[in-house]
Design a protein around this motif. Structure first.
Motif, PDB file in Angstrom:
ATOM      1  N   TYR A  77       4.293  -4.957 -10.583  1.00  0.00           N
ATOM      2  CA  TYR A  77       5.184  -5.584 -11.579  1.00  0.00           C
ATOM      3  C   TYR A  77       5.992  -6.700 -10.936  1.00  0.00           C
ATOM      4  N   LEU A  78       6.520  -6.418  -9.737  1.00  0.00           N
ATOM      5  CA  LEU A  78       7.322  -7.407  -9.034  1.00  0.00           C
ATOM      6  C   LEU A  78       6.494  -8.646  -8.708  1.00  0.00           C
ATOM      7  N   ALA A  79       5.300  -8.444  -8.161  1.00  0.00           N
ATOM      8  CA  ALA A  79       4.436  -9.583  -7.841  1.00  0.00           C
ATOM      9  C   ALA A  79       4.079 -10.369  -9.098  1.00  0.00           C
ATOM     10  N   TYR A 120       0.841  -1.198   0.000  1.00  0.00           N
ATOM     11  CA  TYR A 120       0.000   0.000   0.000  1.00  0.00           C
ATOM     12  C   TYR A 120       0.875   1.246   0.000  1.00  0.00           C
ATOM     13  N   LEU A 121       0.283   2.358  -0.312  1.00  0.00           N
ATOM     14  CA  LEU A 121       0.818   3.680  -0.005  1.00  0.00           C
ATOM     15  C   LEU A 121      -0.326   4.673  -0.078  1.00  0.00           C
ATOM     16  N   ASN A 177       8.648   3.027   0.262  1.00  0.00           N
ATOM     17  CA  ASN A 177      10.028   2.666   0.604  1.00  0.00           C
ATOM     18  C   ASN A 177      10.115   1.144   0.675  1.00  0.00           C
ATOM     19  N   LEU A 178       9.861   0.509  -0.460  1.00  0.00           N
ATOM     20  CA  LEU A 178       9.690  -0.932  -0.475  1.00  0.00           C
ATOM     21  C   LEU A 178      11.016  -1.667  -0.331  1.00  0.00           C
ATOM     22  N   ALA A 225       4.906   3.878  -7.557  1.00  0.00           N
ATOM     23  CA  ALA A 225       5.509   2.928  -6.616  1.00  0.00           C
ATOM     24  C   ALA A 225       4.670   1.660  -6.500  1.00  0.00           C
ATOM     25  N   MET A 226       3.346   1.798  -6.574  1.00  0.00           N
ATOM     26  CA  MET A 226       2.469   0.627  -6.555  1.00  0.00           C
ATOM     27  C   MET A 226       2.604  -0.155  -7.861  1.00  0.00           C
TER      28      MET A 226
END
Length: 393
Positions: free
Chosen positions: A320-322, A252-253, A284-285, A314-315
């Motif tokens: 993308y990473l997931a 989240y953010l 700040n992942l 940032a989300m």
């Protein structure tokens, strides 16, 4: 680098990179890493299994010379990535009679990345056995256990498996063996999540293939050696299996606290129902912690404000990473807020097409969440709990 003996005439040559903090300009290394090569001296021939990162080539050459090694017959390349193969040209210069051994895919990658002449590389076949005299090397091609060229080398007589990137851990430690299993498990889990999880079906398939081997020691190319092989093998069976834990991961953010209030409400209600929850502020992942959390979690809820009618950048990165990591998550949802554009949920969902999940109802709030929006969040909590086998009382 120091030389340490694993078994008679089998040696570990580990280049410990204590200070490296980022791998491939992408993967955080909070505890450094190591690049492990191994030397096997048979009664007739000698083989070096993998090399080290090019920045530590001199350390490897000094270690080989310290052993009084005058002749090297083979350099086994289990994997062509530079952190394992990058020192091959220098080793060949020092031992020009050596032949590089690689499977057909690895040979192609080595010739293109290291400009090795084709006649310096001897082709390996899957299940081929090479005699070094009183020791024999058996080669197993395990494609897409990370890269298409991935290979395992196994000493038949000593029951030692050299797994290269497979089963490794980014961990700089003076321990030769994985004696601190809790610490090694944390590092190995992050390593699996970031490097192996996208290929989970292939990893699982090749794990089953290894059941036919008598393995008494596993020597990876990153991290310590496993003198108790079932420690890491059982973890991989758990991580690559289809079972998930009833846990909700919430990346989240929030820009003006509207989304943050929705997340806080969701976390509290889920905790009240007995669900395990991990929120991650993606502004700040820590990508390693986030990736590791996805390994076994059953549910992920993406919570984002709207930026230019889409998710916050940032989300978008977290999504993308997931998506590229392809976790075995079973359920997912998207919640968030907007000022004037309502397209965030659709845009975000389009970034997550690799997730094989059941999607819950989207909740997208104009401005600040109101009574009816909290009712919708309550429904989401009930759906998550029901899906995970918990009663949403």
């Amino acid at each position: 680098m120091i030389v340490r003996e694993l078994k008679p005439n089998v040696y570990s040559l580990s280049a410990i990179d204590w200070d490296r903090k980022l791998f491939d300009e992408l993967v955080p290394l909070p505890e450094g890493t190591s690049y492990n090569a191994y030397l096997v001296k048979g009664s007739e021939k000698t083989a070096l299994i993998d090399t080290v990162h090019p920045s530590m080539t001199e350390d490897l050459l000094k270690a080989l010379k310290s052993m009084g090694l005058e002749r090297l017959d083979y350099i086994v390349s289990n994997h062509a990535e530079p952190d394992h193969a990058g020192s091959i040209p220098a080793v060949l210069a020092a031992y020009p009679q050596a032949k590089v051994l690689a499977n057909v895919k690895c040979r192609s990658l080595l010739t293109s990345s290291l400009n090795l002449p084709a006649d310096a590389i001897q082709l390996l076949q899957d299940e081929q056995v090479l005699s070094l005299g009183d020791k024999s090397l058996r080669f197993l091609w395990v494609p897409w256990v990370h890269w298409p060229d991935s290979t395992i080398t196994y000493i038949v007589e000593d029951h030692i498996m050299f797994s290269c990137d497979f089963l490794g851990a980014h961990l700089a430690t003076s321990d030769l063996y994985a004696s601190d299993e809790a610490r090694v498990e944390r590092a190995a889990r992050v390593y699996y999540a970031e490097i192996m999880m996208p290929y989970r079906p292939n990893v699982n398939k090749h794990l089953k293939r290894l059941e036919d081997l008598s393995i008494k020691m596993i020597a990876p190319s990153h991290g310590p050696v496993y003198a108790r092989p079932d420690f890491i093998l059982s973890l991989y069976r758990q991580w690559t299996g289809d079972e998930t834990r009833p846990e909700v991961i919430i990346p989240y953010l929030s820009m003006y606290e509207s989304t943050a209030k929705m997340v806080a409400y969701l976390v509290d209600r889920l905790m009240e129902k007995g669900m395990s929850v991990q929120p991650f502020n993606v502004a700040n992942l820590d990508s390693g912690r986030f990736s590791s959390a996805l390994v076994e979690a059953s549910t992920v809820v993406f919570a984002s404000p709207t930026v230019l009618n889409g998710p916050h950048p940032a989300m978008a990165y977290a999504a993308y990473l997931a998506n590229v990591l392809r976790p075995k998550t079973k359920y997912a949802a998207i919640i968030g807020s907007y000022g004037w554009g309502t397209g965030m949920p659709e845009s975000l969902a389009a970034m997550l097409t690799n997730l094989n999940v059941k999607w819950f109802e989207q909740i997208n709030v104009g401005g600040t969440a109101k009574a009816e929006d909290f009712v919708a969040l309550d429904r989401l909590v009930a759906d998550i709990c029901a899906a995970n086998g918990l009663l949403a009382n």
